[in-house]
Scaffold this motif. Structure first.
Motif, short mmCIF file in Angstrom:
data_model
loop_
_atom_site.label_atom_id
_atom_site.label_comp_id
_atom_site.label_asym_id
_atom_site.label_seq_id
_atom_site.Cartn_x
_atom_site.Cartn_y
_atom_site.Cartn_z
N THR A 119 6.50 89.45 63.42
CA THR A 119 6.66 90.54 64.83
C THR A 119 6.73 92.22 64.91
O THR A 119 6.29 92.62 65.27
N ASP A 120 5.58 91.96 63.63
CA ASP A 120 4.85 93.30 63.29
C ASP A 120 3.08 93.68 64.46
O ASP A 120 2.26 92.63 63.69
N GLN A 121 3.22 94.27 64.62
CA GLN A 121 2.06 94.71 65.71
C GLN A 121 0.91 94.99 64.66
O GLN A 121 0.14 93.72 64.80
N ASP A 122 0.97 96.04 64.16
CA ASP A 122 -0.57 95.97 63.19
C ASP A 122 -0.69 94.92 62.59
O ASP A 122 -1.65 94.65 62.65
N SER A 123 -0.16 93.99 61.68
CA SER A 123 -0.47 93.06 60.96
C SER A 123 -0.31 91.61 61.42
O SER A 123 -1.32 91.22 61.54
N ILE A 124 0.03 91.70 63.26
CA ILE A 124 -0.49 90.57 63.42
C ILE A 124 -1.84 90.74 64.38
O ILE A 124 -2.73 90.06 64.17
N LYS A 125 -1.95 91.88 64.70
CA LYS A 125 -3.10 92.58 64.21
C LYS A 125 -4.61 91.64 63.97
O LYS A 125 -5.20 91.77 63.62
N ALA A 126 -4.28 92.13 62.63
CA ALA A 126 -4.91 92.34 61.45
C ALA A 126 -4.98 90.77 61.15
O ALA A 126 -5.95 90.11 61.08
N LEU A 127 -4.33 89.85 60.88
CA LEU A 127 -4.23 88.63 61.34
C LEU A 127 -5.75 88.04 61.96
O LEU A 127 -6.70 87.63 62.34
N PHE A 128 -5.75 88.88 63.55
CA PHE A 128 -6.28 88.05 64.75
C PHE A 128 -7.64 89.07 64.30
O PHE A 128 -8.86 87.60 64.47
N ALA A 129 -7.99 90.23 64.06
CA ALA A 129 -9.12 90.80 64.02
C ALA A 129 -9.39 90.04 62.37
O ALA A 129 -11.43 89.51 62.72
#
Length: 134
Positions: A119-129
């Protein structure tokens, strides 16, 4: 009365134009279907599989993060496929997922990463990236 009507028509047209433009800048979110997933893989677009359950608090925490990323123009070519953990067990198993709140990222046919219960925004964003890397 006519000037007011003209203004309303102009504002409505502008609003529609903005909504149409924004829609073109957003990732596409759809329910999982095998043919659509295969077509997306074949075309090489960025893909995220979102395995979630309606009763899951972690999934609920992921949802606003995913929605904010969907709106990001960087992911305008991305397709996000939603898989219902409870009613699509065969699909959940086909992805090797063990539980709800699983996100699986692909660039075409290549899996670029996955997360479970994050649920960490930065790590989910990294996954999307990770789906944007060639």
């Amino acid at each position: 009365m006519k000037p007011v009507l003209s203004i309303l028509v102009a504002v409505s047209a502008a609003t529609l134009a903005i909504m149409t433009t924004q829609g073109a800048l957003a990732a596409e979110v759809k329910n999982y279907e095998a043919a659509g997933f295969k077509a997306a893989q074949t075309s090489g677009v960025p893909i995220v599989i979102d395995i979630a359950a309606s009763w899951c608090p972690t999934c609920a925490a992921q949802k606003p993060i995913i929605q904010s990323l969907v709106a990001d123009p960087a992911y305008k070519q991305m397709v996000i496929f939603h898989v219902d953990f409870d009613s699509q067990k065969d699909i959940v198993r086909s992805f090797g997922a063990q539980m709800q709140s699983t996100l699986i990222a692909y660039k075409g046919e290549k899996e670029t990463g996955r997360s479970v219960g994050d649920t960490d925004q930065d790590s989910i964003k990294a996954l999307f990236a990770s789906t944007l890397v060639n």
